[in-house]
Structure formats: structure tokens, C-alpha cells
Design an enzyme around this catalytic site. Structure first.
Site, PDB file in Angstrom:
ATOM      1  N   LYS A  83       5.594   1.182 -27.587  1.00 58.02           N
ATOM      2  CA  LYS A  83       5.840   0.451 -26.350  1.00 58.02           C
ATOM      3  C   LYS A  83       6.119   1.420 -25.205  1.00 58.02           C
ATOM      4  O   LYS A  83       6.862   2.393 -25.371  1.00 58.02           O
ATOM      5  CB  LYS A  83       7.029  -0.502 -26.557  1.00 58.02           C
ATOM      6  CG  LYS A  83       7.353  -1.388 -25.359  1.00 58.02           C
ATOM      7  CD  LYS A  83       8.480  -2.353 -25.705  1.00 58.02           C
ATOM      8  CE  LYS A  83       8.836  -3.247 -24.537  1.00 58.02           C
ATOM      9  NZ  LYS A  83       9.887  -4.232 -24.881  1.00 58.02           N
ATOM     10  N   SER A 152       8.829  -8.707 -23.874  1.00 53.10           N
ATOM     11  CA  SER A 152       8.182  -7.665 -23.112  1.00 53.10           C
ATOM     12  C   SER A 152       7.342  -6.723 -23.966  1.00 53.10           C
ATOM     13  O   SER A 152       6.611  -5.884 -23.431  1.00 53.10           O
ATOM     14  CB  SER A 152       9.258  -6.832 -22.387  1.00 53.10           C
ATOM     15  OG  SER A 152      10.141  -6.224 -23.333  1.00 53.10           O
ATOM     16  N   SER A 176      12.440  -9.883 -26.686  1.00 49.53           N
ATOM     17  CA  SER A 176      11.215  -9.136 -26.434  1.00 49.53           C
ATOM     18  C   SER A 176      10.489  -8.573 -27.637  1.00 49.53           C
ATOM     19  O   SER A 176       9.390  -8.039 -27.493  1.00 49.53           O
ATOM     20  CB  SER A 176      11.510  -8.000 -25.455  1.00 49.53           C
ATOM     21  OG  SER A 176      11.981  -8.505 -24.234  1.00 49.53           O
TER      22      SER A 176
END
Length: 449
Positions: A83, A152, A176
Site C-alpha cells: 500500500k 483505503s 481500511s
């Protein structure tokens, strides 16, 4: 119940015996991943940066180690997406923000360092929302490009769901890791707060930020989490309970606490039907299900969870003061509207407000542990339904905030199917009960159909 089965999922753990026998190599496994990326990335848009040359070099090195019978760890040769709020040497870490376009940390975050030391292959950086909290990136849902992949950790979840990689790193401050895993038909794992080292991950909330893993299988998720925990530890925290080469052996739960919470008011009839079928399947297997109707203590816990929803957000807001006040001052409207609004709101909060929020959280966490004592965990939904249409909004956090607020271990299991789309069942456990909770998750994945 109608079980979700992802037609694209790939598993490093299932391929591993071929590496050790010499039938296949990590390079061949990687090439399969790169082929899928080439075929699907234009539509899914999971990655910010790809490092195909570096990935191939790492795969070839892993292949040599397997030929010599000396793999470095249980993730040696595993392709992984990182990420893009997690620092990664040799690649930009842009945090989904134009203010950090092209920025490089010059070093690996602790988790990336642990994975590299274990021989994992860093394929690239996956899309995140702005600082994992603000506006959305370009990623689409791998099963319907008109829908959100969730946020996210959108890129990692979409890459796994699309079969591009077997696993990706995500983070969770509110929802997330588990929500995008749910939307993208993957396994999501958010360990107990602090168990996985967060050094080198761009901060949001010191007491709510979790490093998580999204993977196509439970085995791969557990391998990655175990490698990070055992490879580098986490200062002041215990290691991941049950960490090892494979997940803890499956264990049929005796008793589960069903949580409704305010999230139940957000779901539609098809989502309700799918979850009720899962609960019925658990009951038919002889598992005791208790809920707010049958247990007054559970009803009280739900009231406290619902009452604490706004407080959970307030804690995050207060803990964002640094560095986000500085970002707003330096970059102005380049920083998204949501984050600018929170930094305006936080000016009204006092140290006394923050201390009160922390004290109440300690009280509710103790209440949670007392209420679930004697049960094998809590079960609820990992989202308020399947992935929603559109990309600007990544979906409700209501079912997930409490686990992050209280620092609990949690899984999103790709068990449910609603109108042809995946939906996760969420398992929550007591702090540092990660291994025991994983054993229950293992049983559910293997026995619920």
C-alpha cells in the site's frame, strides 16, 4: 447459504510444494501474476508503481534458494503489493496525495524490510486514498468496474481480488483493510493493535492505526502477518499469537456472539438474507449463537459500541494534529476537503476532551473482554452490503469502526454472496487472541457452504 467463490484467486501456499519439489519456480509463479496484471490493470487500476525488473530479479534469487533447498522463510518468493502509504526503498511513496508526488523515503518501512529479508517479492505500490483517509484514487472493483473497491487499501484489495498477486499489505484506522477485502472477495486480517510494526507507515492515529494483510487465502494472509511479526517484532508488544508457517489448525467454535450494532439499520434485504443464512448454517452445525435478544450483557455492549462511534472518530481526529495541521498550512487546498475539515474541527478539542475519550475507550474495551469471555469470538458483517456503485465514496465504516477503536483482532472472510458480488463475514476477538480467532476463521472457511 450461497457461498462466494472467487474465480481469480491465486495462492502462494498452494503453489509452494511445487517450488520445493522443483516442479515449478517462483519466477514462473511471478510471471503468471505479471500476465494477469498486464491483462487487467488498465481497467482495475490497482497500482501506482510497478517494479517488474526488480520483481523478476527477486524471483530468480528465490528460485536459486529453492533449488539449493535453502528458502529464507515461508514467504520466500511470494509476490506482494505494498500500500502506497508504506515506505518502500527504490520506489515513490506518494500517500495518494499530489503534495507528495514522486516523494521517496529512501528506506523500507519495518514491515517491508521484514518481508524482503524473508525473500518476498515486492511487485509494486498499490493505490490508496489520500493519506488513507481522504479522497479516493482511481482503482475500480475487480468484479464490477462501476463499483468501488473500498478504501483505503483499495489497490491491494483489488489486486488480490483480480488475481494479480496472492497478497498485499493494507492498513486500517477505521475500516481500511477489512472493508476493501470484503468488497473484493478476499481474506482480510487486522491483527491486534500494535502486534505488527507500523514504523515507516505514514501515520493517522497512533492508537488506532493497524497494519493489515489482504490475501486470496487465509494461509497466505497468515504467512505474511507471521513473517512481519517474527521477522522484526513490534517494540513493546507481544508477537502475533500462533504465528508460524501455517495458520493455527481449524477449530470449530462452541459459541459465537452475534453483533448487530447500528450497522444493521444500513443493510438491505438481500444482505440481511445472506447473513441470516450464514448464521443459520452455524447454528445447524451445533454452534451456540448469542445476541442482544438472548443476553443482556451483549445488549449493553452494543449500546456502548454505538454510543462510542463518534468518539472513535474524535480520537483519530485529535491524533491527526501532527502532521496534518502542518500539511494544511503548507499545501492549502492541495490537501483534500475532508482532511482540511477535520483539522478545522480539532481546534475545538482540548486535552481534557482527549483524556476523557481515552478513559471511556479503556472502559468499553474492558466491557468487551468481559462480555465475550467464554465465547470464541463475535460475528457480524464486514460491510453494510456488497460494493456500492461509484468511486467517490468507499462505503460505510459502521460495522468496522469498533474493532479499530478498541484495537481488536478481526478477519473479513469471503463467505457471502449478494446479487453475484462478494461480501465478507467479520470475526472479532479479544486483544491478543489472534491465533485462536484464526483457528475459528480456518474452520469457517473450510466448513461453511
Amino acid at each position: 447459504m450461497k457461498r462466494w467463490l472467487n474465480p481469480h484467486v491465486i495462492s502462494f501456499s498452494h503453489a509452494l510444494p511445487d517450488f520445493t519439489s522443483g516442479k515449478r519456480t517462483p519466477r514462473e509463479f511471478l510471471e503468471r501474476c505479471l500476465e494477469v496484471i498486464a491483462a487487467r490493470e488498465k481497467k482495475v487500476k490497482a497500482f501506482v508503481t510497478l517494479d517488474e525488473k526488480g520483481a523478476r530479479r527477486s524471483a530468480d534469487a528465490a528460485a536459486r534458494r529453492y533449488r539449493a533447498g535453502k528458502p529464507l522463510s515461508p514467504v520466500d518468493g511470494m509476490p506482494i503489493a505494498i500500500k502506497d502509504i508504506i515506505a518502500t526503498a527504490g520506489m515513490p511513496t506518494e500517500m495518494g496525495s499530489p503534495a507528495f508526488k514522486g516523494w521517496q523515503s529512501g528506506q523500507d518501512a519495518a514491515c517491508v524490510a521484514a518481508l524482503r529479508q524473508g525473500g518476498a517479492i515486492i511487485v509494486g505500490k498499490s493505490v490508496t486514498t489520500e493519506f488513507a483517509f481522504g479522497f479516493s484514487g482511481p482503482t475500480t472493483n475487480p468484479f464490477d468496474p462501476k463499483r468501488t473497491p473500498g478504501g483505503s487499501s483499495s489497490g491491494s484489495a483489488a489486486a488480490v481480488g483480480a488475481g494479480m498477486v496472492p497478497a498485499g499489505l493494507g492498513t486500517q484506522t477505521q475500516a481500511s483493510t477489512l472493508r476493501p477485502a470484503s468488497y473484493c472477495g478476499a481474506v482480510g486480517f487486522k491483527p491486534t493493535l500494535g502486534v505488527l510494526h507500523t514504523g515507516g507507515i505514514h501515520p493517522l492515529s497512533a492508537t488506532c492505526d493497524h497494519l493489515g494483510v489482504i490475501a486470496g487465502t487465509l494461509e497466505d494472509a497468515w504467512r505474511v502477518a507471521s513473517c512481519v511479526s517474527l521477522g522484526i517484532g513490534s517494540p513493546g508488544n507481544p508477537f502475533l499469537s500462533g504465528a508460524g508457517v501455517a495458520p493455527p489448525p481449524e477449530r470449530k467454535p462452541r459459541k459465537l456472539v452475534r453483533l448487530y450494532t447500528h450497522g444493521w439499520t444500513e443493510i438491505d434485504k438481500d444482505t440481511e438474507r445472506a447473513f441470516e443464512e450464514a448464521i443459520a448454517a452455524l447454528a445447524a452445525a451445533g454452534i451456540e449463537i448469542v445476541d442482544r435478544a438472548s443476553d443482556a450483557a451483549v445488549a449493553q455492549l452494543e449500546q456502548e459500541i454505538d454510543a462510542g462511534m463518534d468518539e472513535a472518530v474524535a480520537i483519530v481526529t485529535y491524533e491527526m494534529k501532527w502532521p496534518y495541521q502542518d500539511y494544511v498550512a503548507r499545501f492549502g487546498n492541495v490537501i483534500g476537503k475532508r482532511i482540511r475539515g477535520l483539522m478545522a474541527d480539532v481546534k475545538k478539542m482540548t486535552p481534557e476532551d482527549y483524556e476523557r475519550l481515552l478513559a471511556n475507550r479503556r472502559r468499553v474495551r474492558a466491557l468487551f473482554q468481559e462480555t465475550v469471555r467464554g465465547a470464541d469470538g463475535c460475528i457480524t458483517l464486514a460491510a453494510s452490503g456488497p460494493a456500492i456503485l461509484g468511486h467517490a465514496f468507499t462505503g460505510s465504516r459502521t460495522f468496522l469502526i469498533c474493532g479499530s477503536w478498541l484495537g481488536l483482532p478481526a478477519f473479513s472472510l469471503p463467505l457471502l454472496q449478494v446479487n453475484g458480488l462478494p461480501l465478507g463475514a467479520q470475526l472479532l476477538g479479544a486483544p491478543h487472541g489472534d491465533g485462536a480467532l484464526c483457528a475459528v476463521a480456518n474452520w469457517m472457511l473450510k466448513n461453511l457452504n
